[in-house]
Design an enzyme around this catalytic site. Structure first.
Site, PDB file in Angstrom:
ATOM      1  N   ARG A  28       0.840  -1.206   0.000  1.00  0.00           N
ATOM      2  CA  ARG A  28       0.000   0.000   0.000  1.00  0.00           C
ATOM      3  C   ARG A  28       0.872   1.252   0.000  1.00  0.00           C
ATOM      4  O   ARG A  28       0.593   2.217  -0.717  1.00  0.00           O
ATOM      5  CB  ARG A  28      -0.943   0.022   1.202  1.00  0.00           C
ATOM      6  N   CYS A  29       1.941   1.251   0.794  1.00  0.00           N
ATOM      7  CA  CYS A  29       2.838   2.405   0.833  1.00  0.00           C
ATOM      8  C   CYS A  29       3.467   2.676  -0.535  1.00  0.00           C
ATOM      9  O   CYS A  29       3.740   3.829  -0.884  1.00  0.00           O
ATOM     10  CB  CYS A  29       3.942   2.177   1.852  1.00  0.00           C
TER      11      CYS A  29
END
Length: 408
Positions: free
Chosen positions: A399-400
């Site tokens: 996600r990052c």
């Protein structure tokens, strides 16, 4: 396809922004790790192979992948004046204050003028003194300086594209970053959203990098078309959340009517809200076990006071706050590492709960988090694993490393 359209965390992902790790990673040294927010030095060649596997996996599931460096190269390649404006801004924001060195660096960078992508990559990589030609006999300062001295810091955190800006509905929050080290990363977003033909004039700006308070994209989750969650964290201030709420509520086209401000611990383990929990299905979330128990959440809605906001403090469990605002009877929380404390600490360190959902019940995760990945499979989630021996050294998960631009 809309320029920006993200109103949830789980809808089928159609377009995403990535940055392939580059030579900025090779500018990391043991002495600069802490300053540059790293705990270790990734091996660039393997990190790139892992990142390419990530991008290929997304493409194989129908996601259009665009790269930050390519979009920025498009911008400076279309207009020499924009190129020069960008270069001078990059130089000055790097702390180069003397006119002599500003000119030297500008002249050095102009060797890349026929290759905008190479120029952009060089701005990301940073500069050491020895790269910029000069005659030491002309300056006492130059004569006393080591040629390996860092002149302009690299930006090794750029492969975490989630943080410099965040997509919210049909607009963006262009963030003021928590650390000076990452502050210049948002320059690229400033130029892309203002000048790139895919975005110019089409994107509502909900927050600006010149705002007085810091905020980062990892703290922002689009829970539904009407509910935005933001973490009050080590890297996002409550003042920034108020400003963001006011801006979103003032947009007549925005559908968000509630901003949930989650008060999470101010520590590296809870760096952003998306290291605490991420949505992986309509009713399922992967979570950091440390978020369980009483939780303080501030519900922000439109009000009639001087700031136009109404704020209510709620102390409840994560399950109850999510059930209420998602309008579902029961949510399932899947703990990173399960009930094994050692596994939980180890896999949280390697971002086991930082998943990228690309469709309801379909997530991209790091291969190394075997306990958490198996727990998600047992809960009916389709788990797509990517190699992560080197990427994980930057302390950020799938996600990052991704900024959704369009979701169904």
């Amino acid at each position: 396809m809309a320029a920006i359209h993200v109103k949830n965390e789980i809808g089928p992902l159609k377009k995403v922004l990535l940055h392939r790790p580059g030579k900025e990673i090779e500018k990391l040294t043991p002495a600069t790790l802490h300053h540059l927010l790293f705990d270790d030095i990734p091996y660039l060649r393997i990190a790139q192979e892992e990142h390419d596997a990530f991008a290929d996996l997304l493409r194989s599931h129908g996601v259009q992948v665009v790269y930050l460096e390519d979009l920025m190269a498009d911008v400076i390649g279309q207009d020499e004046n924009l190129r020069d404006k960008f270069l001078m801004q990059w130089i000055m924001e790097a702390g180069i204050v003397t006119e002599k060195w500003q000119r030297r660096i500008y002249d050095y960078m102009m060797q890349f003028q026929d290759n905008p992508l190479e120029m952009v990559q060089k701005t990301m990589e940073g500069l050491i003194l020895g790269e910029v030609f000069f005659n030491k006999s002309e300056s006492l300062v130059d004569m006393k300086s080591d040629s390996s001295k860092v002149l302009i810091d690299p930006m090794p955190n750029l492969y975490f594209t989630r943080d410099p800006f965040a997509t919210i509905g049909d607009g963006v929050s262009l963030n003021r970053m928590y650390s000076v080290t990452r502050a210049r990363e948002t320059i690229y977003g400033e130029y892309i959203f203002q000048y790139h033909p895919d975005f110019a004039g089409q994107v509502h700006l909900y927050y600006d990098r010149y705002a007085p308070f810091h905020m980062e994209g990892g703290d922002i989750l689009n829970l539904s078309p009407s509910v935005l969650a933001v973490g009050i964290s080590q890297r996002t201030q409550s003042e920034a959340i108020e400003m963001l709420a006011q801006s979103v509520f003032a947009d007549p086209e925005a559908t968000i009517d509630t901003v949930l401000a989650f008060d999470i611990p101010d520590s590296r383990a809870f760096m952003h809200l998306d290291t605490v929990f991420t949505q992986i299905d309509y009713d399922k979330f992967s979570i950091h076990p440390g978020i369980l128990g009483p939780l303080v959440v501030y519900e922000i809605t439109r009000g009639h006071g001087p700031d136009g906001l109404k704020v209510s403090r709620v102390e409840t469990s994560l399950e109850k706050i999510l059930e209420k605002h998602l309008g579902i009877d029961k949510v399932t929380l899947i703990k990173c590492g399960g009930n094994d404390r050692i596994a939980a600490e180890r896999e949280q360190w390697n971002d086991g709960s930082n998943t990228l959902c690309i469709a309801p019940g379909v997530v991209v995760v790091y291969q190394r988090n075997e306990v958490t990945n198996q727990l998600m499979r047992e809960a009916g989630i389709t788990v797509l694993e990517i190699p992560s021996a080197e990427l994980s050294r930057g302390r950020g998960g799938p996600r990052c490393m991704s900024m959704p631009l369009v979701r169904e």
